[in-house]
Design a protein around this motif. Structure first.
Motif, PDB file in Angstrom:
ATOM      1  N   SER A  60     -16.294 -18.945  32.429  1.00 33.50           N
ATOM      2  CA  SER A  60     -15.183 -18.260  33.091  1.00 33.50           C
ATOM      3  C   SER A  60     -14.958 -16.851  32.568  1.00 33.50           C
ATOM      4  O   SER A  60     -15.126 -16.580  31.385  1.00 33.50           O
ATOM      5  CB  SER A  60     -13.894 -19.068  32.879  1.00 33.50           C
ATOM      6  OG  SER A  60     -12.775 -18.314  33.291  1.00 33.50           O
ATOM      7  N   ASP A 117      -9.182 -20.546  39.873  1.00 38.71           N
ATOM      8  CA  ASP A 117      -9.137 -21.015  38.485  1.00 38.71           C
ATOM      9  C   ASP A 117      -7.667 -21.107  38.100  1.00 38.71           C
ATOM     10  O   ASP A 117      -6.830 -20.386  38.649  1.00 38.71           O
ATOM     11  CB  ASP A 117      -9.946 -20.128  37.512  1.00 38.71           C
ATOM     12  CG  ASP A 117      -9.669 -18.647  37.626  1.00 38.71           C
ATOM     13  OD1 ASP A 117      -8.637 -18.257  38.208  1.00 38.71           O
ATOM     14  OD2 ASP A 117     -10.480 -17.853  37.101  1.00 38.71           O
ATOM     15  N   THR A 155     -18.859 -22.415  44.152  1.00 41.62           N
ATOM     16  CA  THR A 155     -18.572 -21.795  42.861  1.00 41.62           C
ATOM     17  C   THR A 155     -19.149 -20.382  42.814  1.00 41.62           C
ATOM     18  O   THR A 155     -20.146 -20.097  43.491  1.00 41.62           O
ATOM     19  CB  THR A 155     -19.170 -22.611  41.699  1.00 41.62           C
ATOM     20  OG1 THR A 155     -18.869 -21.936  40.459  1.00 41.62           O
ATOM     21  CG2 THR A 155     -20.688 -22.744  41.816  1.00 41.62           C
ATOM     22  N   TYR A 199      -4.483 -28.282  40.604  1.00 45.56           N
ATOM     23  CA  TYR A 199      -5.752 -28.318  41.348  1.00 45.56           C
ATOM     24  C   TYR A 199      -5.634 -29.218  42.574  1.00 45.56           C
ATOM     25  O   TYR A 199      -6.140 -28.916  43.650  1.00 45.56           O
ATOM     26  CB  TYR A 199      -6.893 -28.788  40.439  1.00 45.56           C
ATOM     27  CG  TYR A 199      -7.678 -27.646  39.823  1.00 45.56           C
ATOM     28  CD1 TYR A 199      -8.610 -26.926  40.575  1.00 45.56           C
ATOM     29  CD2 TYR A 199      -7.502 -27.274  38.501  1.00 45.56           C
ATOM     30  CE1 TYR A 199      -9.346 -25.883  40.028  1.00 45.56           C
ATOM     31  CE2 TYR A 199      -8.229 -26.223  37.934  1.00 45.56           C
ATOM     32  CZ  TYR A 199      -9.153 -25.532  38.708  1.00 45.56           C
ATOM     33  OH  TYR A 199      -9.862 -24.492  38.167  1.00 45.56           O
ATOM     34  N   ALA A 249      -6.228 -25.704  33.548  1.00 53.74           N
ATOM     35  CA  ALA A 249      -6.726 -26.649  34.569  1.00 53.74           C
ATOM     36  C   ALA A 249      -5.868 -27.904  34.731  1.00 53.74           C
ATOM     37  O   ALA A 249      -6.381 -29.035  34.655  1.00 53.74           O
ATOM     38  CB  ALA A 249      -8.174 -27.040  34.251  1.00 53.74           C
ATOM     39  N   LEU A 292     -11.297 -24.112  34.294  1.00 57.60           N
ATOM     40  CA  LEU A 292     -12.227 -24.618  35.315  1.00 57.60           C
ATOM     41  C   LEU A 292     -12.326 -26.146  35.308  1.00 57.60           C
ATOM     42  O   LEU A 292     -11.612 -26.820  34.567  1.00 57.60           O
ATOM     43  CB  LEU A 292     -13.590 -23.951  35.121  1.00 57.60           C
ATOM     44  CG  LEU A 292     -13.557 -22.419  35.358  1.00 57.60           C
ATOM     45  CD1 LEU A 292     -14.902 -21.788  35.024  1.00 57.60           C
ATOM     46  CD2 LEU A 292     -13.158 -22.093  36.806  1.00 57.60           C
ATOM     47  N   ASP A 346     -15.842 -24.051  31.599  1.00 60.90           N
ATOM     48  CA  ASP A 346     -14.878 -23.130  30.975  1.00 60.90           C
ATOM     49  C   ASP A 346     -15.595 -21.974  30.275  1.00 60.90           C
ATOM     50  O   ASP A 346     -15.136 -20.831  30.310  1.00 60.90           O
ATOM     51  CB  ASP A 346     -13.998 -23.877  29.971  1.00 60.90           C
ATOM     52  CG  ASP A 346     -12.980 -24.786  30.657  1.00 60.90           C
ATOM     53  OD1 ASP A 346     -12.600 -24.492  31.812  1.00 60.90           O
ATOM     54  OD2 ASP A 346     -12.586 -25.790  30.040  1.00 60.90           O
ATOM     55  N   VAL A 376     -14.532 -22.260  43.341  1.00 59.08           N
ATOM     56  CA  VAL A 376     -13.981 -22.034  42.000  1.00 59.08           C
ATOM     57  C   VAL A 376     -14.742 -20.884  41.347  1.00 59.08           C
ATOM     58  O   VAL A 376     -15.915 -20.637  41.655  1.00 59.08           O
ATOM     59  CB  VAL A 376     -14.062 -23.312  41.121  1.00 59.08           C
ATOM     60  CG1 VAL A 376     -13.034 -24.335  41.569  1.00 59.08           C
ATOM     61  CG2 VAL A 376     -15.455 -23.916  41.135  1.00 59.08           C
ATOM     62  N   TRP A 377     -14.050 -20.167  40.432  1.00 56.70           N
ATOM     63  CA  TRP A 377     -14.654 -18.952  39.876  1.00 56.70           C
ATOM     64  C   TRP A 377     -15.392 -19.278  38.578  1.00 56.70           C
ATOM     65  O   TRP A 377     -15.030 -18.844  37.501  1.00 56.70           O
ATOM     66  CB  TRP A 377     -13.585 -17.868  39.686  1.00 56.70           C
ATOM     67  CG  TRP A 377     -14.176 -16.477  39.709  1.00 56.70           C
ATOM     68  CD1 TRP A 377     -14.143 -15.548  38.709  1.00 56.70           C
ATOM     69  CD2 TRP A 377     -14.880 -15.856  40.792  1.00 56.70           C
ATOM     70  NE1 TRP A 377     -14.793 -14.393  39.094  1.00 56.70           N
ATOM     71  CE2 TRP A 377     -15.247 -14.556  40.372  1.00 56.70           C
ATOM     72  CE3 TRP A 377     -15.241 -16.276  42.088  1.00 56.70           C
ATOM     73  CZ2 TRP A 377     -15.965 -13.659  41.188  1.00 56.70           C
ATOM     74  CZ3 TRP A 377     -15.954 -15.383  42.903  1.00 56.70           C
ATOM     75  CH2 TRP A 377     -16.298 -14.108  42.447  1.00 56.70           C
ATOM     76  N   HIS A 405      -6.353 -16.881  41.656  1.00 53.93           N
ATOM     77  CA  HIS A 405      -6.473 -16.904  40.195  1.00 53.93           C
ATOM     78  C   HIS A 405      -5.091 -17.245  39.640  1.00 53.93           C
ATOM     79  O   HIS A 405      -4.228 -16.373  39.509  1.00 53.93           O
ATOM     80  CB  HIS A 405      -6.901 -15.527  39.665  1.00 53.93           C
ATOM     81  CG  HIS A 405      -8.321 -15.185  39.967  1.00 53.93           C
ATOM     82  ND1 HIS A 405      -9.381 -15.865  39.426  1.00 53.93           N
ATOM     83  CD2 HIS A 405      -8.865 -14.233  40.752  1.00 53.93           C
ATOM     84  CE1 HIS A 405     -10.515 -15.348  39.859  1.00 53.93           C
ATOM     85  NE2 HIS A 405     -10.231 -14.361  40.672  1.00 53.93           N
ATOM     86  N   SER A 443     -12.285 -17.412  29.859  1.00 53.52           N
ATOM     87  CA  SER A 443     -12.658 -18.679  29.217  1.00 53.52           C
ATOM     88  C   SER A 443     -11.602 -19.142  28.214  1.00 53.52           C
ATOM     89  O   SER A 443     -11.437 -20.343  27.993  1.00 53.52           O
ATOM     90  CB  SER A 443     -14.019 -18.566  28.544  1.00 53.52           C
ATOM     91  OG  SER A 443     -14.018 -17.481  27.664  1.00 53.52           O
ATOM     92  N   TYR A 469     -11.115 -32.198  37.753  1.00 48.88           N
ATOM     93  CA  TYR A 469     -12.261 -32.517  38.619  1.00 48.88           C
ATOM     94  C   TYR A 469     -11.965 -33.786  39.405  1.00 48.88           C
ATOM     95  O   TYR A 469     -12.140 -33.840  40.628  1.00 48.88           O
ATOM     96  CB  TYR A 469     -13.534 -32.683  37.781  1.00 48.88           C
ATOM     97  CG  TYR A 469     -14.705 -33.208  38.583  1.00 48.88           C
ATOM     98  CD1 TYR A 469     -15.656 -32.334  39.112  1.00 48.88           C
ATOM     99  CD2 TYR A 469     -14.848 -34.576  38.848  1.00 48.88           C
ATOM    100  CE1 TYR A 469     -16.716 -32.813  39.872  1.00 48.88           C
ATOM    101  CE2 TYR A 469     -15.895 -35.064  39.615  1.00 48.88           C
ATOM    102  CZ  TYR A 469     -16.828 -34.182  40.118  1.00 48.88           C
ATOM    103  OH  TYR A 469     -17.869 -34.662  40.888  1.00 48.88           O
TER     104      TYR A 469
END
Ligand code: G3I
Length: 493
Positions: free
Chosen positions: A311, A276, A56, A285, A280, A319, A308, A303-304, A245, A314, A331
């Motif tokens: 980010s 990202d 990350t 993903y 999400a 995320l 969230d 991941v950036w 991105h 955001s 996730y």
């Protein structure tokens, strides 16, 4: 060829990595039954099962937030500094370097066994004011001085550096972005890589960019051509980062895997460096993760940001963790995909969506079943497997009638050597490595021996091709054109 022009340190490291990889392959095969059911509970541990990392971006001021560091320390085994190792942060005044925040991150990561990617040495953005006002040779020298000082400071501590960031323009041209660095001369990128290499011959040196995900985009092709040129000329580059991105209007393209595998086939590692995705979605993903896992040289995903709320975008909630630090469905999709990875993928990705032209009149000219040398028309040298290890690249070498040059063309279109090893394409794009690998039934080990002397891959439609006639010249795939560096005779002696 490439390694001859490179410093000994980098060359030796490469050789030892290959040796290590061979040992890992051997061990992995014997351990496979035990590993098959392992399901790790965190992203980093799950990625490590196939030798990859999951990382990350970290903003150093968040290391004071215990909810943040709890997730960081539990889930991730790689970090990239979000802003703290950019030129404006590290050299705010000319000749005055400030390593406080960068060092804090490196120390936090290394003490926990996390890899660190330095980001970034040369970029048109986030330059300190004094650098922005320079041009020409003064700016070029400032870039060289910055890279030398920073890479030397972190020598031995980082896994890789983003040496150059975002040097290509968006849009249909496929050319360089205009910037003060670009205006110092088109060679600024290779100067940056050579300077970093001189300061630390062991850290991996990456080119990093965004909007390079779609294989058909001009920007992707522009970067691809640069990397290909660098590899051909021995400019020291080890890896290409795909920021990925999928926010702000960019979307996952279905040929993303082709992009990763095509770059990997040039002989560089590829990495997903700033992932990202708007809102999400679990599917997107999962796709990105599986695409990386399918490419043996895709060595990790970053991941950036963690939550969230961390980010840079955001408002798009892009995320894997929500603002409260809870795991989102994406996730679970990523973790499941990582846990399903095979330890050592051999065939990086599917066919490219834009394969090269097919050769004329395919059809074997050698009788199936007989052992032959494969002799290059231009070089008069034989295709030679220098060892029996999986992943050994084949090369041209003086014909010597030994078993590592005796190829049997089977009715299944395989070219077998040294027992049950097969000629194997490690990718399908232009420049893909041609290697030997334990025989299996997939199309990257099937070949058409054509009447015009070319030998083309069934999966790729591309031809065996050599850039040089010298002993040791490596064989690759390339669009079939039928010139003498793509013509071979099967000779039974
Ligand atoms: O820290 C200052 C704060 O003191 C000040 O009050 C505030 C005012 O705007 O700015 C804060 O700095 C911001 C910094 O992020 C830290 O939050 C900068 O304005 C802002 O420009 C900076 O944005 C960063 C951006 O790069 C700059 O280009 C983002 O955090 C960072 O995520 C982003 O990262 C880039 C990668 O390096 C390259 N790829 C694209 C990626 C996203 O843009």
């Amino acid at each position: 060829m490439v390694s001859r022009t490179r410093p000994a340190g980098r060359r030796l490291r490469t050789l030892s990595v290959v040796g290590t990889a061979a040992v890992v392959v051997a061990l992995t095969v014997s351990l496979l039954p035990n590993l098959a059911h392992a399901a790790e509970a965190t992203l980093g541990a799950a990625a490590a099962q196939s030798g990859r990392y999951f990382g990350t971006a970290v903003a150093v001021n968040r290391l004071n937030d215990s909810a943040y560091t709890t997730i960081l320390n539990r889930e991730f085994n790689q970090v990239t500094a979000e802003n703290e190792m950019k030129p404006d942060a590290l050299q705010p005044n000319r000749g005055q370097f400030n390593y406080t925040n960068g060092d804090r991150l490196v120390s936090h990561a290394r003490s926990r066994g996390m890899k660190v990617k330095g980001h970034t040495l040369a970029w048109h953005a986030q330059q300190p004011g004094w650098m922005q006002s320079l041009s020409g040779s003064a700016l070029r020298q400032a870039m060289i001085d910055h890279i030398t000082n920073v890479v030397t400071h972190y020598r031995g501590q980082l896994d890789s550096w983003d040496v150059v960031n975002e040097a290509y323009a968006d849009g249909g041209g496929g050319g360089r972005r205009d910037s003060n660095l670009q205006r110092t001369g088109n060679d600024w990128i290779e100067v940056a890589f050579r300077t970093a290499d001189a300061a630390d011959p062991n850290v991996k040196l990456c080119y990093n960019d965004y909007n390079t995900d779609n294989w058909n985009d001009a920007k992707t092709q522009g970067v691809y051509n640069m990397v290909r040129d660098f590899k051909q000329r021995g400019v020291p580059i080890d890896c290409v980062g795909f920021q990925t991105h999928f926010t702000g209007g960019s979307n996952y393209p279905s040929n993303y895997r082709t992009t990763l595998s095509s770059f990997a086939a040039l002989g560089v590692d590829v990495q997903v460096t700033e992932l990202d995705i708007r809102n999400a979605p679990a599917d997107a993903y999962r796709n990105v993760t599986n695409d990386c896992l399918a490419v043996s040289r895709c060595t990790g995903i970053t991941v950036w940001g963690i939550r969230d709320s961390d980010s840079w975008r955001s408002s798009e909630s892009p995320l894997l963790f929500n603002g409260s630090g809870q795991k989102k469905p994406a996730y679970d999709a990523v973790l499941t995909a990582l846990n399903s990875a095979t330890p050592n993928p051999t065939t990086p990705g599917p066919n490219p969506t834009t394969p090269g032209p097919n050769p004329t009149t395919p059809g074997p000219t050698a009788p199936p079943g007989s052992a032959s040398e494969i002799v290059g028309a231009q070089s008069n040298r034989c295709i030679d497997a220098p060892s029996r290890n999986n992943g050994t690249r084949v090369q041209l070498y003086d014909c010597n009638r030994q078993s590592n040059q005796q190829w049997t063309y089977t009715s299944a279109k395989q070219l077998q050597v040294s027992g049950n090893m097969c000629l194997d394409a490690a990718g399908s794009g232009n420049g893909a490595a041609v290697q030997i690998y334990s025989c299996h039934s997939q199309t990257n080990q099937q070949w058409n021996v054509n009447s015009n002397g070319t030998i083309s891959g069934v999966q790729s439609g591309r031809c065996l091709d050599v850039w040089s006639t010298a002993n040791g010249a490596q064989v690759q795939l390339y669009d079939c054109h039928g010139q003498t560096n793509q013509q071979f005779r099967l000779v039974s002696r």
